[in-house]
Design a protein around this motif. Sequence first.
Motif, mmCIF file in Angstrom:
data_model
loop_
_atom_site.group_PDB
_atom_site.id
_atom_site.type_symbol
_atom_site.label_atom_id
_atom_site.label_comp_id
_atom_site.label_asym_id
_atom_site.label_seq_id
_atom_site.Cartn_x
_atom_site.Cartn_y
_atom_site.Cartn_z
ATOM 1 N N GLU A 177 60.729 96.676 48.895
ATOM 2 C CA GLU A 177 60.798 95.738 47.765
ATOM 3 C C GLU A 177 59.681 95.992 46.758
ATOM 4 O O GLU A 177 59.883 95.893 45.544
ATOM 5 C CB GLU A 177 60.698 94.295 48.294
ATOM 6 N N ALA A 178 58.479 96.376 47.246
ATOM 7 C CA ALA A 178 57.321 96.473 46.355
ATOM 8 C C ALA A 178 57.281 97.795 45.597
ATOM 9 O O ALA A 178 56.826 97.831 44.446
ATOM 10 C CB ALA A 178 56.041 96.301 47.164
ATOM 11 N N LEU A 179 57.724 98.902 46.198
ATOM 12 C CA LEU A 179 57.619 100.208 45.535
ATOM 13 C C LEU A 179 58.398 100.277 44.215
ATOM 14 O O LEU A 179 57.850 100.746 43.196
ATOM 15 C CB LEU A 179 58.088 101.319 46.490
ATOM 16 N N PRO A 180 59.653 99.841 44.148
ATOM 17 C CA PRO A 180 60.345 99.896 42.852
ATOM 18 C C PRO A 180 59.673 99.046 41.771
ATOM 19 O O PRO A 180 59.611 99.442 40.599
ATOM 20 C CB PRO A 180 61.747 99.370 43.169
ATOM 21 N N ARG A 181 59.118 97.891 42.151
ATOM 22 C CA ARG A 181 58.438 97.035 41.183
ATOM 23 C C ARG A 181 57.171 97.707 40.667
ATOM 24 O O ARG A 181 56.859 97.630 39.462
ATOM 25 C CB ARG A 181 58.114 95.688 41.825
ATOM 26 N N LEU A 182 56.443 98.401 41.556
ATOM 27 C CA LEU A 182 55.245 99.116 41.106
ATOM 28 C C LEU A 182 55.602 100.266 40.183
ATOM 29 O O LEU A 182 54.889 100.578 39.221
ATOM 30 C CB LEU A 182 54.475 99.639 42.324
ATOM 31 N N ARG A 183 56.702 100.965 40.450
ATOM 32 C CA ARG A 183 57.129 102.057 39.583
ATOM 33 C C ARG A 183 57.537 101.544 38.198
ATOM 34 O O ARG A 183 57.312 102.212 37.184
ATOM 35 C CB ARG A 183 58.277 102.817 40.235
ATOM 36 N N LYS A 184 58.164 100.346 38.150
ATOM 37 C CA LYS A 184 58.521 99.760 36.854
ATOM 38 C C LYS A 184 57.269 99.442 36.043
ATOM 39 O O LYS A 184 57.240 99.616 34.819
ATOM 40 C CB LYS A 184 59.335 98.478 37.070
ATOM 41 N N LEU A 185 56.211 98.988 36.723
ATOM 42 C CA LEU A 185 54.944 98.669 36.047
ATOM 43 C C LEU A 185 54.087 99.908 35.828
ATOM 44 O O LEU A 185 52.952 99.776 35.347
ATOM 45 C CB LEU A 185 54.173 97.636 36.882
ATOM 46 N N GLN A 186 54.587 101.097 36.221
ATOM 47 C CA GLN A 186 53.873 102.365 36.048
ATOM 48 C C GLN A 186 52.519 102.351 36.769
ATOM 49 O O GLN A 186 51.504 102.802 36.263
ATOM 50 C CB GLN A 186 53.675 102.682 34.560
ATOM 51 N N VAL A 187 52.555 101.835 37.968
ATOM 52 C CA VAL A 187 51.361 101.833 38.829
ATOM 53 C C VAL A 187 51.495 103.000 39.806
ATOM 54 O O VAL A 187 52.492 103.068 40.544
ATOM 55 C CB VAL A 187 51.207 100.501 39.586
ATOM 56 N N PRO A 188 50.546 103.955 39.852
ATOM 57 C CA PRO A 188 50.660 105.096 40.786
ATOM 58 C C PRO A 188 50.540 104.628 42.234
ATOM 59 O O PRO A 188 49.697 103.793 42.583
ATOM 60 C CB PRO A 188 49.495 106.003 40.384
#
Length: 254
Positions: A64-75
Amino acid sequence: QNGLKQCLSEFKQQLPWVERLDVTLGQAVDPVSQSASSKDGVDPENDFQREMSFYRQAQAAVLEALPRLRKLQVPTRRPDDYFAEMAKSDQQMQKIRQKLKSKQEAMERSEKAKQLRAMRKYGKKVQTEILQKRQKEKKNMLNAVKKYQKGLSDKLDFLDEEQTSSQGNKKGNASQQIKKGPNAKRRYKNQKFGFGGKKKGSKWNTKESFNDVSSFRPNVAHNKGPGKAGKRGKKALNKRPGKRARQKMKNRAR
């Protein structure tokens, strides 16, 4: 319950999700059964089921968290040139390396000592086998000699075996000497003193020299030659008279 909600509202901070990174979910879907295991179905006394429930819940949170981090452009991956300081200091790691090295050296020394002991044991075993073999051969030869002396046997095979063995040893030694050759010291002594040979008994008579009388001279033998007589006469003239002769000469003079 109202008090707990009030306390929760007091210390709850209204921050964006990227600052909190909190994810609250159930367990992930089991790929085998294609269904999420229910909370009531986990036996808390069963260690395997309990650990698997924690694992599947963490897996669901990651998904759940990885796609949200990718949307926010967090490495989410560590860079290749990332440098992190170790928890232990270099001095402590050096001590650990030295300790491991000393342990390895001690193991190598013990292994070498074991190999040396095994080699010594094998050498002693071979030496005892050789000594036993020699004693057995000697015993067999003595028994054969006794039988021959008593007339129980007329075979002399043990003498032939002994001669062949001695000849083989001599041939081996001669071949070794030919291959090796004399050293510089031996060559110098051979050049200076000769090659030696038999000295004792070199002037003894043999049967041939005893029968050979070609060099015999009877005039010179036993001091009977003319030269010897002349010398004896000269010696007699110069010889001092004996004690009785001198006493008689003194009496005559009186």
